[in-house]
Design an enzyme around this catalytic site. Structure first.
Site, PDB file in Angstrom:
ATOM      1  N   LEU A  99      27.124  -9.340  39.627  1.00 50.84           N
ATOM      2  CA  LEU A  99      27.395 -10.332  40.675  1.00 50.84           C
ATOM      3  C   LEU A  99      26.603 -11.618  40.446  1.00 50.84           C
ATOM      4  O   LEU A  99      26.994 -12.678  40.915  1.00 50.84           O
ATOM      5  CB  LEU A  99      27.084  -9.757  42.055  1.00 50.84           C
ATOM      6  CG  LEU A  99      27.968  -8.586  42.507  1.00 50.84           C
ATOM      7  CD1 LEU A  99      27.577  -8.130  43.900  1.00 50.84           C
ATOM      8  CD2 LEU A  99      29.447  -8.965  42.465  1.00 50.84           C
ATOM      9  N   HIS A 140      21.671  -0.530  34.980  1.00 47.09           N
ATOM     10  CA  HIS A 140      21.945  -1.961  35.137  1.00 47.09           C
ATOM     11  C   HIS A 140      21.102  -2.528  36.287  1.00 47.09           C
ATOM     12  O   HIS A 140      20.455  -3.567  36.142  1.00 47.09           O
ATOM     13  CB  HIS A 140      23.444  -2.173  35.407  1.00 47.09           C
ATOM     14  CG  HIS A 140      23.819  -3.588  35.726  1.00 47.09           C
ATOM     15  ND1 HIS A 140      24.684  -4.321  34.948  1.00 47.09           N
ATOM     16  CD2 HIS A 140      23.455  -4.407  36.749  1.00 47.09           C
ATOM     17  CE1 HIS A 140      24.816  -5.535  35.474  1.00 47.09           C
ATOM     18  NE2 HIS A 140      24.088  -5.617  36.572  1.00 47.09           N
ATOM     19  N   GLU A 141      21.108  -1.821  37.424  1.00 47.53           N
ATOM     20  CA  GLU A 141      20.369  -2.315  38.592  1.00 47.53           C
ATOM     21  C   GLU A 141      18.861  -2.261  38.352  1.00 47.53           C
ATOM     22  O   GLU A 141      18.135  -3.168  38.755  1.00 47.53           O
ATOM     23  CB  GLU A 141      20.733  -1.505  39.843  1.00 47.53           C
ATOM     24  CG  GLU A 141      22.192  -1.614  40.283  1.00 47.53           C
ATOM     25  CD  GLU A 141      22.707  -3.035  40.337  1.00 47.53           C
ATOM     26  OE1 GLU A 141      21.927  -3.948  40.686  1.00 47.53           O
ATOM     27  OE2 GLU A 141      23.887  -3.248  40.007  1.00 47.53           O
ATOM     28  N   HIS A 144      17.369  -5.203  36.665  1.00 50.00           N
ATOM     29  CA  HIS A 144      17.117  -6.370  37.520  1.00 50.00           C
ATOM     30  C   HIS A 144      15.688  -6.356  38.064  1.00 50.00           C
ATOM     31  O   HIS A 144      15.097  -7.403  38.300  1.00 50.00           O
ATOM     32  CB  HIS A 144      18.084  -6.391  38.711  1.00 50.00           C
ATOM     33  CG  HIS A 144      19.442  -6.921  38.390  1.00 50.00           C
ATOM     34  ND1 HIS A 144      19.651  -8.208  37.940  1.00 50.00           N
ATOM     35  CD2 HIS A 144      20.672  -6.363  38.475  1.00 50.00           C
ATOM     36  CE1 HIS A 144      20.958  -8.402  37.766  1.00 50.00           C
ATOM     37  NE2 HIS A 144      21.596  -7.294  38.064  1.00 50.00           N
TER      38      HIS A 144
HETATM   39 CO    CO Z   1      23.647  -7.067  38.001  1.00 50.46          CO
END
Ligand code: CO
Length: 185
Positions: A99, A140-141, A144
């Site tokens: 996103l 993936h998260e 972050h």
């Molecule tokens: Co992401």
């Protein structure tokens, strides 16, 4: 409340996120807002740095991927102070998006199975083994939270091919169907 999604180029996405303290004020409200923001943007995961907060907190709901990836069926989680304690040697490369990088899709190689530890919204500790696409979403998260984004994993050539898209995201001119906060705007 729908929060603006911080886009690629925002310094908060490059910071190592802090552990969430147990007395963090407004935590449940923040979690609710993160889910609302994620669903509004048709995402399957969202990390707190993506809404401008440098915290080790993420929300996931990958149920919509259940058709193609059965392991995602009902995979809805709140993960606080997540740690990946083990990653399989076996990896798999599949396409991802983010996103914070609207319009960018690239194949990323990730461990096919992971073991994780985290706390839920009631501060109950969980240890879980996750595989397949669900494991991909978590990795993936989790990235972050360490100040990385998925395109950090692609080759320099692939990054170069995405250069104009990335510049548009930074400038705030990339097409984006949800509330977003670009550096240049
Ligand atoms: Co992401």
């Amino acid at each position: 409340m729908i929060l603006p999604v911080y886009l690629y180029g925002q310094p908060v996405l490059r910071k190592e996120a802090e552990e969430v303290p147990e007395d963090y004020a407004g935590l449940k409200e923040l979690i609710g807002n993160m889910f609302e923001t994620m669903y509004h943007a048709d995402g399957v995961g969202l990390a707190a740095p993506q809404v401008g907060l440098s915290l080790r907190l993420l929300v996931i709901d990958a149920d919509v991927m259940g058709k193609n990836f059965p392991e995602c069926e009902g995979f809805k989680r709140i993960m606080i102070n997540l740690d990946i304690v083990e990653s399989s040697e076996e990896t798999i490369a599949l396409e991802e998006g983010c996103l914070s990088l609207p319009g960018v899709h690239e194949k990323v190689e990730r461990a096919s199975k992971i073991r994780i530890k985290y706390k839920d919204a009631d501060w109950v500790e969980h240890e879980e083994e996750i595989e397949g696409f669900a494991a991909r979403v978590v990795q993936h998260e989790c990235e972050h939270l360490d100040g990385h984004v998925f395109i950090d994993n692609i080759s320099a050539i692939r990054r170069q091919l995405n250069k104009s898209k990335l510049n548009n995201i930074i400038k705030g001119t990339a097409r984006c169907s949800y509330r977003a906060k670009a550096v240049g705007k």
